[in-house]
Design an enzyme around this catalytic site. Structure first.
Site, PDB file in Angstrom:
ATOM      1  N   HIS A  99      15.903  -3.716  -5.162  1.00  0.00           N
ATOM      2  CA  HIS A  99      14.662  -3.999  -4.126  1.00  0.00           C
ATOM      3  C   HIS A  99      14.053  -4.539  -5.364  1.00  0.00           C
ATOM      4  CE1 HIS A  99      11.161  -4.124  -1.541  1.00  0.00           C
ATOM      5  NE2 HIS A  99       9.955  -3.763  -2.901  1.00  0.00           N
ATOM      6  N   GLU A 100      13.165  -4.004  -6.310  1.00  0.00           N
ATOM      7  CA  GLU A 100      12.980  -5.063  -7.442  1.00  0.00           C
ATOM      8  C   GLU A 100      14.067  -6.325  -6.925  1.00  0.00           C
ATOM      9  OE1 GLU A 100       9.618  -4.534  -7.790  1.00  0.00           O
ATOM     10  OE2 GLU A 100       9.908  -2.483  -6.443  1.00  0.00           O
ATOM     11  N   HIS A 103      13.302  -9.448  -5.654  1.00  0.00           N
ATOM     12  CA  HIS A 103      12.198 -10.453  -5.990  1.00  0.00           C
ATOM     13  C   HIS A 103      12.926 -10.752  -6.521  1.00  0.00           C
ATOM     14  CE1 HIS A 103       9.201  -8.307  -3.387  1.00  0.00           C
ATOM     15  NE2 HIS A 103       9.066  -6.830  -4.278  1.00  0.00           N
ATOM     16  N   HIS A 107      12.349 -15.583  -6.706  1.00  0.00           N
ATOM     17  CA  HIS A 107      11.870 -15.855  -7.447  1.00  0.00           C
ATOM     18  C   HIS A 107      12.796 -17.457  -7.623  1.00  0.00           C
ATOM     19  CE1 HIS A 107       9.015 -16.634 -11.618  1.00  0.00           C
ATOM     20  NE2 HIS A 107       9.265 -17.567 -10.356  1.00  0.00           N
TER      21      HIS A 107
END
Length: 225
Positions: A99-100, A103, A107
């Protein structure tokens, strides 16, 4: 002298949902933290693999203190994983790590909601504290200008929370899709990871609801004043 603020009842639904969401996310994480993945990858290995697959070799993966403190920082391009996630081979840890990483991929791909959220962070950092101070000063001194300014500043907080929702949902969807495509997790394991990320998403929904109800409360207070 204490006084009864009847507008506090407006916040009760959000307070209840927030409490239930926190309980749910902790219970779900603990449940799937006890189940190790078949392939035996750690959270750190999964994050590094997914980042490298996207050509994000310059994004660092590091371990940080705390529990469920995992996050991606776009300023220094770093995926920070808590100890329970970084070195664990559990289904829960792999889901959170992916999940991280999602991100970081957002980006790289200039995902619009993430760009909007990042652009308003400085405003929100100021507004979240200043809005209530300005509103209360206006409330005490009967200044409609300060009351309206406080409400306007708090609106930025609401916008931030609402924009956060698609950012988090998209990161989770990316994570689950790539974990399945690369067979890092298998079918039943994917279901477990999805349960963890769905529970985590509830905390963001609760935060958004709280900010909306707080804004409504400010409007009610300003009208009463």
């Amino acid at each position: 002298m204490f006084f009864y603020d009847s507008t506090f009842i407006i916040l009760l639904p959000a307070l209840i949902i927030s409490a239930l969401a926190q309980i749910k996310v902790k219970a779900t994480f603990e449940k799937y933290y006890r189940i190790k993945s078949i392939n035996g990858y750690t959270g750190a290995q999964v994050a590094r693999t997914l980042l490298d697959a996207e050509g994000l070799y310059d994004v660092e993966v590091k371990q940080i203190a705390g529990k469920l403190t995992d996050h991606y920082d776009p300023r220094n391009r770093m995926v920070s994983l808590s100890r329970d996630v970084y070195g664990s081979t559990s289904i829960a840890s792999i889901g959170v790590a992916a999940h991280e990483t999602g991100h970081a991929i957002q980006h790289q791909k200039h995902y619009a909601p993430l760009q909007i959220r990042n652009s308003i962070v400085p405003v929100v950092n100021f507004s979240s504290n200043a809005s209530w101070i300005i509103f209360l000063v206006g409330f005490l001194f009967r200044s409609s200008y300060l009351i309206n300014l406080g409400i306007l500043l708090f609106t930025a907080v609401v916008i931030f929370q609402l924009v956060t929702l698609p950012v988090e949902f998209n990161a989770s969807n990316r994570a689950l899709r790539v974990l399945q495509q690369r067979t890092i997790l298998y079918d039943n394991e994917i279901k477990g990871a999805k349960s963890v990320l769905t529970a985590a998403a509830m905390t963001y929904i609760a935060a958004a609801l709280m900010s909306i109800l707080q804004l409504i409360r400010l409007f009610v207070l300003s009208r009463d004043r």
